[in-house]
Design a protein around this motif. Sequence first.
Motif, PDB file in Angstrom:
ATOM      1  N   LYS A  62       1.703   5.303  -8.067  1.00  0.00           N
ATOM      2  CA  LYS A  62       1.040   6.610  -8.150  1.00  0.00           C
ATOM      3  C   LYS A  62       1.762   7.634  -7.291  1.00  0.00           C
ATOM      4  O   LYS A  62       2.475   7.271  -6.381  1.00  0.00           O
ATOM      5  N   ASN A  77       6.805   3.737  -6.512  1.00  0.00           N
ATOM      6  CA  ASN A  77       5.362   3.886  -6.373  1.00  0.00           C
ATOM      7  C   ASN A  77       4.670   3.872  -7.738  1.00  0.00           C
ATOM      8  O   ASN A  77       5.184   4.438  -8.702  1.00  0.00           O
ATOM      9  N   GLY A 109       0.851  -1.182   0.000  1.00  0.00           N
ATOM     10  CA  GLY A 109       0.000   0.000   0.000  1.00  0.00           C
ATOM     11  C   GLY A 109       0.890   1.236   0.000  1.00  0.00           C
ATOM     12  O   GLY A 109       1.556   1.519  -0.988  1.00  0.00           O
ATOM     13  N   MET A 110       0.929   1.954   1.095  1.00  0.00           N
ATOM     14  CA  MET A 110       1.879   3.052   1.238  1.00  0.00           C
ATOM     15  C   MET A 110       3.120   2.519   1.941  1.00  0.00           C
ATOM     16  O   MET A 110       3.035   1.580   2.740  1.00  0.00           O
ATOM     17  N   ILE A 151      -5.911  -2.698  -0.867  1.00  0.00           N
ATOM     18  CA  ILE A 151      -5.194  -2.765  -2.133  1.00  0.00           C
ATOM     19  C   ILE A 151      -5.207  -4.175  -2.717  1.00  0.00           C
ATOM     20  O   ILE A 151      -4.985  -4.365  -3.921  1.00  0.00           O
ATOM     21  N   ASP A 159      -7.636   0.368  -7.224  1.00  0.00           N
ATOM     22  CA  ASP A 159      -8.407   1.137  -8.197  1.00  0.00           C
ATOM     23  C   ASP A 159      -8.040   0.664  -9.596  1.00  0.00           C
ATOM     24  O   ASP A 159      -7.228  -0.257  -9.771  1.00  0.00           O
ATOM     25  N   ASN A 171       1.058   3.359  -3.230  1.00  0.00           N
ATOM     26  CA  ASN A 171       1.014   4.685  -2.608  1.00  0.00           C
ATOM     27  C   ASN A 171      -0.399   5.041  -2.139  1.00  0.00           C
ATOM     28  O   ASN A 171      -0.756   6.220  -2.044  1.00  0.00           O
ATOM     29  N   GLN A 172      -1.183   4.022  -1.836  1.00  0.00           N
ATOM     30  CA  GLN A 172      -2.509   4.201  -1.256  1.00  0.00           C
ATOM     31  C   GLN A 172      -2.942   2.865  -0.672  1.00  0.00           C
ATOM     32  O   GLN A 172      -2.364   1.817  -1.001  1.00  0.00           O
TER      33      GLN A 172
END
Length: 403
Positions: free
Chosen positions: A403, A401, A199-200, A266, A240, A235-236
């Motif tokens: 994004k 990353n 994720g992050m 994610i 998506d 990076n989240q």
Amino acid sequence: MKKFLALALALVMTASLAACGNDATPPAGSGSGSGGETASSYKVAMITDYGDITDQSFNQTTYEACKAFCEANSIQFNYYKPNGDTTAERVAMVDAAVADGYNVIVMPGYAFGGTIVEAAPQNPDVKFVALDVGEGDLLDPAVTAKGETYDWTPANWTLSDYVDLSNVYCAVYQEELCGYMAGYAAVKLGYDHLGFLGGMAVPAVVRYGYGYVQGADAAAGETSAKVTMEYVYGNQFFGDGDITAYMDTWYKTMGVQAVFACGGGIYTSAAEAAAKVDGAKVIGVDTDQAAIIDAYGADMTVTSAMKGLAPTVDTLLGEIILNDNWSAYAGKIQTLGLVSGDDPAANYVQIPMESTQWGDGFSQDDYKALVSKMYSGEVKVSSDIGAEPAVTNITVNYYGNIK
């Protein structure tokens, strides 16, 4: 008390407030550790973070553990769900629970850092148990307005300057250990093109990933397999379309066989992409995620790198309510890991016995042997996240990353 002794042995690293000293091994309960309360005087509430108690992850595992303990010990229990994903909404639920008379509050997940900072000092008679909340979460920039006028260099401040943890216990976990187990298992089971989708790049996610790399490298050294690993962060903490498209490339074009999806929701992008390719696999995180990942495709989950949320809840509530030993925990942030070399299920980091896709290359007995070696120190796993792990048997491609 058996569980308490196990927890005490698990304290491989302790970050305690200065006022609490540096004792990493709490004393056994004496019956007078927290003011002489009796079990009947306690009421337990759990606050969800931004999900629900049916999320088959942190909230559900914590809820079920709290509920089971309280039912077994005739303790009143309830849970509260915030109306939104903000510190203000979570604090509002703490206020509601306190107003309803609940005096032990269990909170799962890093998102509660700001809640602790705001709510704990306002409720000094309430005992807060925070799972997977570390020092970094308590210093979330969103709640560090004091930093505008205060010199926050390490030489000039301690956590106690900023956060009052006198009525808070925080448990964090050695993610690198269960990450190692997952990477080791994947290679032993014959997967030679792996992926890591974080994720992050927060410390817990990085520890998972670097442990995964180390485990895969060790297994490749034992099997002489030629293993490649692709490594990236979204990076989240949610999937998506963009991240799913990235995973499509990994599975469809590059031939990645199994992706360790590590970071909240994610995993949905990895699972959606894997569902499009016959035999593509996903590795879960934090809890046994086979049920939710396999909903995307039968037998999609290789294994899950898990944190022992339920054992932590059971131990802490037992110590607070049954043994009146809150004083041994209050004000501490403790890192939990292995407590048994013989019983993997007793550990605070593990892979699941039930849903792991065991095979000839890696059986339950092989897993038990690995855990025994990790517990004894024969197998060492670095927790260093300052640099990428050194590898000698696999190739790792780091992409930064998405994004």
